[in-house]
Design an enzyme around this catalytic site. Structure first.
Site, mmCIF file in Angstrom:
data_model
loop_
_atom_site.group_PDB
_atom_site.id
_atom_site.type_symbol
_atom_site.label_atom_id
_atom_site.label_comp_id
_atom_site.label_asym_id
_atom_site.label_seq_id
_atom_site.Cartn_x
_atom_site.Cartn_y
_atom_site.Cartn_z
ATOM 1 N N CYS A 124 0.828 -1.205 0.000
ATOM 2 C CA CYS A 124 0.000 0.000 0.000
ATOM 3 C C CYS A 124 0.869 1.264 0.000
ATOM 4 C CB CYS A 124 -0.986 -0.039 1.162
ATOM 5 S SG CYS A 124 -2.404 1.087 0.934
ATOM 6 N N HIS A 232 -3.774 -5.367 0.658
ATOM 7 C CA HIS A 232 -3.219 -5.710 1.976
ATOM 8 C C HIS A 232 -3.148 -7.229 2.179
ATOM 9 C CE1 HIS A 232 -3.003 -1.726 3.923
ATOM 10 N NE2 HIS A 232 -3.889 -1.414 2.991
ATOM 11 N N GLU A 234 -1.232 -8.773 4.110
ATOM 12 C CA GLU A 234 -0.921 -9.095 5.508
ATOM 13 C C GLU A 234 -2.168 -9.405 6.328
ATOM 14 O OE1 GLU A 234 -2.417 -5.001 6.040
ATOM 15 O OE2 GLU A 234 -1.253 -5.996 4.469
#
Length: 269
Positions: A124, A232, A234
């Protein structure tokens, strides 16, 4: 085993050390340097690396010292935007928070890490930092650009809704990412108001959203491993095979860096 063989034995491979730069946050009159758990845990669990959290509030005087201990660099997302002055634009989102300390640390960090040949993984804001560091710029309001969708989350939604997979990403045929994931198209979350406009020198797009916005980049001419995404991975990475593969690939690149460093040390001994 002879004594000569024992003396020539290669050292065991240590875990790679990866730099993670922190961001500024103010709480009740106090300034903090912060990093959320969701970025740290997949680096440990799936990349198999040791995170070193780096403060960005003290300038770049010790940048090379940090890099001396590093086998990789991991640039995460954040709630702040990059200062548009760093890519030659006026600020179109004055109500959005900025973190100039992080800007002024991470941009030199990217350049120095590339010079050293270190693996870099950006998420990001991290992808946007890489682009700016290499001379690119940013759409400050993707949602206001003709032809693009609104890629922002609803801040009123529960976090599990904000991070839900909401659109597809088409992966470039024959690209490193296509080979790594084994898919031509994946579903991703979307929590960003800004995006890459003109790409920096050496950057190649390897995935696009349905509206054509760049969603993943790499730069094989600049680094053995420089990869970044706009979404994202993660978030709940343990439940997403694509995310696991990306973190594993970054970990493998960092382990290759460790091997390279240990070979040099062994030859110099």
């Amino acid at each position: 085993m002879s004594n000569s063989n024992i003396g020539n034995k290669q050292p065991s491979l240590r875990k790679p050390v990866v730099l993670m730069t922190m961001g500024s946050q103010e709480r009740k009159g106090h300034d903090y340097q912060v990093m959320t758990h969701k970025y740290i845990t997949p680096l440990v669990d799936f990349a198999g690396c040791v995170p070193v959290l780096v403060p960005t509030c003290c300038g770049v005087e010790d940048l090379q010292t940090y890099l001396d201990m590093a086998d990789g660099v991991y640039l995460t997302g954040a709630g702040s935007n990059i200062d548009p002055a760093l890519y030659g634009q006026e600020n179109q989102t004055p109500g959005k928070g900025q973190d100039q300390n992080r800007d002024l640390f991470d941009i030199p960090l990217v350049k120095a890490a590339i010079k050293r040949g270190l693996p870099i993984f950006g998420i990001c804001r991290g992808m946007q930092e890489i682009n700016v560091a290499l001379g690119g710029d940013i759409y400050q309001k993707v949602y206001a650009e003709p032809g693009f969708n609104d890629h922002r989350e609803n801040p009123e939604d529960p976090v599990e809704v904000q991070y839900a997979q909401v659109h597809s990403v088409k992966i470039k045929p024959g690209s490193w990412l296509r080979e790594t994931l084994g898919s031509d198209q994946i579903r991703v979350n979307s929590l960003h108001g800004q995006g890459l406009r003109n790409l920096g020198a050496g950057i190649e797009p390897i995935a696009h959203a349905e509206d054509g916005l760049v969603e993943a980049i790499h730069a094989p001419s600049l680094s053995p491993f420089l990869f970044a995404v706009q979404w994202h991975p993660e978030w709940q990475a343990a439940n997403n095979p694509d995310s696991i593969k990306m973190f594993q690939a970054f970990g493998d690149a960092c382990r290759a860096q460790v091997r390279k460093s240990q070979v040099k040390q062994h030859q110099a001994a």
